[in-house]
Design a protein around this motif. Structure first.
Motif, mmCIF file in Angstrom:
data_model
loop_
_atom_site.group_PDB
_atom_site.id
_atom_site.type_symbol
_atom_site.label_atom_id
_atom_site.label_comp_id
_atom_site.label_asym_id
_atom_site.label_seq_id
_atom_site.Cartn_x
_atom_site.Cartn_y
_atom_site.Cartn_z
ATOM 1 N N ILE A 1 8.317 -3.705 0.190
ATOM 2 C CA ILE A 1 7.660 -4.955 0.548
ATOM 3 C C ILE A 1 6.900 -5.494 -0.655
ATOM 4 N N ASN A 2 6.156 -4.622 -1.325
ATOM 5 C CA ASN A 2 5.382 -5.046 -2.492
ATOM 6 C C ASN A 2 6.266 -5.518 -3.635
ATOM 7 N N VAL A 3 7.401 -4.859 -3.836
ATOM 8 C CA VAL A 3 8.325 -5.261 -4.903
ATOM 9 C C VAL A 3 8.888 -6.645 -4.605
ATOM 10 N N TYR A 4 9.296 -6.887 -3.352
ATOM 11 C CA TYR A 4 9.856 -8.188 -2.999
ATOM 12 C C TYR A 4 8.801 -9.284 -3.055
ATOM 13 N N LEU A 5 7.576 -8.980 -2.658
ATOM 14 C CA LEU A 5 6.499 -9.965 -2.766
ATOM 15 C C LEU A 5 6.228 -10.316 -4.225
ATOM 16 N N LYS A 6 6.266 -9.322 -5.087
ATOM 17 C CA LYS A 6 6.055 -9.557 -6.515
ATOM 18 C C LYS A 6 7.161 -10.451 -7.080
ATOM 19 N N LYS A 7 8.403 -10.211 -6.651
ATOM 20 C CA LYS A 7 9.522 -11.039 -7.114
ATOM 21 C C LYS A 7 9.369 -12.475 -6.629
ATOM 22 N N LEU A 8 8.945 -12.643 -5.380
ATOM 23 C CA LEU A 8 8.741 -13.987 -4.849
ATOM 24 C C LEU A 8 7.629 -14.714 -5.593
ATOM 25 N N LYS A 9 6.556 -14.006 -5.892
ATOM 26 C CA LYS A 9 5.448 -14.618 -6.629
ATOM 27 C C LYS A 9 5.886 -15.022 -8.031
ATOM 28 N N ALA A 10 6.766 -14.226 -8.646
ATOM 29 C CA ALA A 10 7.284 -14.565 -9.976
ATOM 30 C C ALA A 10 8.136 -15.829 -9.928
ATOM 31 N N LEU A 11 8.723 -16.108 -8.766
ATOM 32 C CA LEU A 11 9.527 -17.317 -8.610
ATOM 33 C C LEU A 11 8.678 -18.529 -8.235
ATOM 34 N N GLY A 12 7.374 -18.305 -8.042
ATOM 35 C CA GLY A 12 6.486 -19.419 -7.750
ATOM 36 C C GLY A 12 6.037 -19.515 -6.303
#
Length: 75
Positions: free
Chosen positions: A52-63
């Motif tokens: 969950i944390n990895v996917y949230l980090k990826k989403l945040k990197a996309l804006g």
């Protein structure tokens, strides 16, 4: 002079390697393993919080920004 290589499918194969590989391939034909479906969520059941944390980090990197209502909820 003794030939130590055979040409198999365009590839030179050393005879000392070819015969054991061939015998292993023949012996595996007699072994039958039953297929077991692991379900779609099999890999998702491990390390849920980390994923969950990895996917949230990826989403945040996309804006993407997390809504305030979601931040207040416990995981």
């Amino acid at each position: 002079m003794k030939k130590v290589y055979d040409n198999c499918c365009g590839i030179d194969v050393h005879k000392n390697l070819w015969l054991p590989a061939l015998s292993m391939a023949k012996s595996r034909k007699s072994v039958s393993l039953a297929f077991q479906d692991l379900d779609a969520d099999y890999y998702n059941q491990f390390n849920k919080e980390r994923k969950i944390n990895v996917y949230l980090k990826k989403l945040k990197a996309l804006g993407w920004e997390m809504p305030e209502a979601m931040e207040a909820q416990p995981a």
